[in-house]
Design a protein around this motif. Structure first.
Motif, short mmCIF file in Angstrom:
data_model
loop_
_atom_site.label_atom_id
_atom_site.label_comp_id
_atom_site.label_asym_id
_atom_site.label_seq_id
_atom_site.Cartn_x
_atom_site.Cartn_y
_atom_site.Cartn_z
N GLN A 152 60.44 67.93 33.34
CA GLN A 152 60.05 68.78 32.34
C GLN A 152 59.34 68.00 31.01
OE1 GLN A 152 63.35 71.28 31.00
NE2 GLN A 152 63.97 71.57 33.12
N ASP A 153 59.88 66.83 30.77
CA ASP A 153 59.11 66.02 29.63
C ASP A 153 57.95 65.37 29.95
OD1 ASP A 153 61.26 67.01 28.11
OD2 ASP A 153 62.49 65.18 28.22
N GLY A 154 58.09 64.79 31.18
CA GLY A 154 56.93 63.89 31.41
C GLY A 154 55.62 64.79 32.14
N ALA B 184 62.77 53.39 31.26
CA ALA B 184 62.04 54.54 31.22
C ALA B 184 62.58 55.54 31.96
CB ALA B 184 60.65 54.11 32.32
N ALA B 185 62.14 57.10 32.03
CA ALA B 185 62.78 57.85 32.35
C ALA B 185 63.02 57.97 33.84
CB ALA B 185 62.07 59.35 31.93
N TRP B 186 62.11 57.27 34.71
CA TRP B 186 62.23 57.11 36.06
C TRP B 186 63.28 55.93 36.58
CZ3 TRP B 186 60.96 52.39 37.72
CH2 TRP B 186 60.08 51.53 36.94
N THR B 187 63.59 55.31 35.55
CA THR B 187 64.52 54.07 35.81
C THR B 187 65.78 54.54 36.57
OG1 THR B 187 63.63 52.74 34.03
CG2 THR B 187 65.66 51.92 34.72
N PRO B 188 66.36 55.48 36.03
CA PRO B 188 67.94 55.79 36.89
C PRO B 188 67.59 56.12 38.02
CG PRO B 188 67.85 57.04 34.80
CD PRO B 188 66.37 56.24 34.95
#
Length: 482
Positions: A278-280, A403-407
């Motif tokens: 949604q944000d990316g 970053a958002a993808w780190t998790p």
């Protein structure tokens, strides 16, 4: 209660709990506006339930072993339905939070019983299909929950969401209460109330500490102290809460660990993926939900396939492959360049998690003796409740660090790093002799461990009927007939 009704009740109990959690998430914003509640108060409508459930699951399973799984299931379903109806007419958010805690208490009673009833009603060699059916139903409920909850909350308000499960909970609760259950012999050993209290404090404190991360609260040291005291108490207790032949089984311990890791990876990864989409990518909530549909589809499809794979390859190989698929799927989601790659990643995650859930649950339930089926069910449900909280807490912390993808990358790597744990699970069972073959006198494979507490010399391998084809598909059909 006959086997079809037992399976239907087990599925109904699992679906009621799964629907309750998913529809509430969608309805919380509407609830907050209608009751003029703060964000913290709304969060406690979920946190209070989770803390109550996590603290009582194992003790509730012990109550089922002692007094009957159908009785505890009936009380749990009736209480859960009554609490849901009470929430639907609650005058304020304080009442909603309090009744959610009450609902968690009754949810803790019914959840282990859904597995305990299966273990005591079906022969060990026929547990795969009922567990697969139950898992598929949970997948359907999890997929349908947000859609149904959103439609109800939009059209009729948040209160209608809590009325969704009332009729089914009361119906199956009454059926279970009215059914005949085999009278259990008197139990001489007392209930381990001190152990139950210490374990409840440890688990409830752990869940509360995870929910409040990255902040630090009193619940973390309280959980640690209670856990240490519980271990010391169990070693000295004459009738411990956790039977030694269950907790000391490497297969059961490995299966529980994998359930925690897999459910943490799934829920933490999805929590982070929502923000990436949604944000990316700038997708709407609806488009994000549609893009994730392959996860639900493959999770549901994995359940019946897992039952067949377990017969052919054994739990060790099945869970090893499924865990690798789950971890790979999360890594694909972490670096997906476009929507097609996201859909492929969701499909891998759904297939991997669905298979791990069926196979690991089968190991936990089957390898526990029938007289400890409730405790085994409580341990399995505890793993499935702690894992998601751990995953979301980890994703929250990791999102703040990178970053958002780190998790997704970290949790995918954690799933792959857990592959050595799969070695603790039983391997491929020894093949049953085909009709006309001479009896085999060679010892069974060392991987085909008998269930915990099984009678010496009793085979763990399903036997062929008199001249009847005994292929995996034939057994699967006969499972439905019994």
């Amino acid at each position: 209660m006959n086997r079809p009704l037992t399976l239907a009740s087990s599925v109904a109990g699992a679906v009621v709990v799964a629907l309750d959690g998913t529809v509430l998430t969608v309805a919380q914003p509407t609830l907050r506006r209608d009751l003029h509640a703060s964000l913290t108060q709304v969060q406690w409508t979920s946190t209070g339930y989770l803390v109550a459930v996590a603290g009582l699951l194992v003790f509730a399973g012990r109550l089922g072993d002692r007094y009957g799984h159908r009785r505890t299931f009936a009380v749990g379903m009736l209480g859960f339905g009554a609490a849901s109806a009470g929430i639907a007419v609650a005058p304020g958010v304080g009442w909603v939070v309090a009744l959610r805690v009450v609902q968690g208490v009754f949810g803790a009673l019914l959840q282990p019983a859904t597995l305990g009833m299966l273990r005591t009603s079906f022969p060990p060699e026929r547990l795969r299909t009922p567990i697969a059916v139950r898992t598929a139903a949970i997948g359907v409920a999890a997929a349908a929950g947000p859609v149904v909850g959103g439609a109800l909350a939009t059209s009729f308000g948040w209160r209608s969401v809590f009325l969704l499960n009332v009729v089914s909970a009361l119906l199956f609760g009454v059926l279970a209460l009215a059914s005949r259950e085999k009278r259990r012999p008197p139990v001489g050993a007392p209930l381990d109330l001190p152990g139950a209290l210490l374990l409840a404090v440890a688990l409830a404190g752990l869940v509360h500490a995870l929910v409040t991360l990255p902040g630090v609260t009193w619940s973390a040291p309280a959980a640690l102290l209670a856990a240490v005291a519980f271990v010391r108490h169990e070693r000295r207790a004459s009738a411990p809460l956790l039977p030694p032949d269950v907790v000391r089984s490497p297969a059961v311990g490995g299966a529980l660990a994998l359930l925690v890791i897999a459910s943490a990876a799934l829920n933490g990864g999805l929590f982070a993926c929502v923000y990436v989409l949604q944000d990316g990518l700038g997708l709407t909530a609806l488009r994000s939900a549609l893009l994730s549909l392959p996860l639900a589809v493959f999770l549901i499809a994995a359940a019946p396939v897992s039952a067949v794979l377990l017969r052919r390859a054994g739990a060790r190989a099945v869970v090893t492959g499924a865990t690798a698929v789950l971890g790979t799927g999360l890594l694909v989601l972490a670096r997906a360049p476009g929507e097609a790659a996201f859909a492929a990643g969701f499909a891998l995650v759904g297939a991997g998690f669905g298979t791990v859930m069926v196979a690991a649950t089968h190991v936990v339930v089957r390898r526990a003796p029938a007289e400890a089926a409730g405790v085994a069910g409580g341990l399995q449900q505890t793993a499935m409740n702690v894992g998601p909280v751990l995953g979301v807490a980890s994703a929250t912390v990791l999102t703040g660090l990178g970053a958002a993808w780190t998790p997704m990358a970290v949790l995918g790597g954690a799933a792959l790093a857990a592959l050595p744990v799969c070695r603790a699970l039983p391997g491929r069972p020894a093949s049953a002799p085909t009709p006309g073959d001479a009896p085999a006198h060679a010892p069974a494979s060392a991987d085909a461990h008998p269930p915990v507490g099984a009678t010496a010399g009793r085979s763990d391998t399903p036997h062929t009927a008199h001249g009847v084809e005994s292929s995996p598909h034939a057994r699967s059909l006969r499972d439905h007939e019994q």
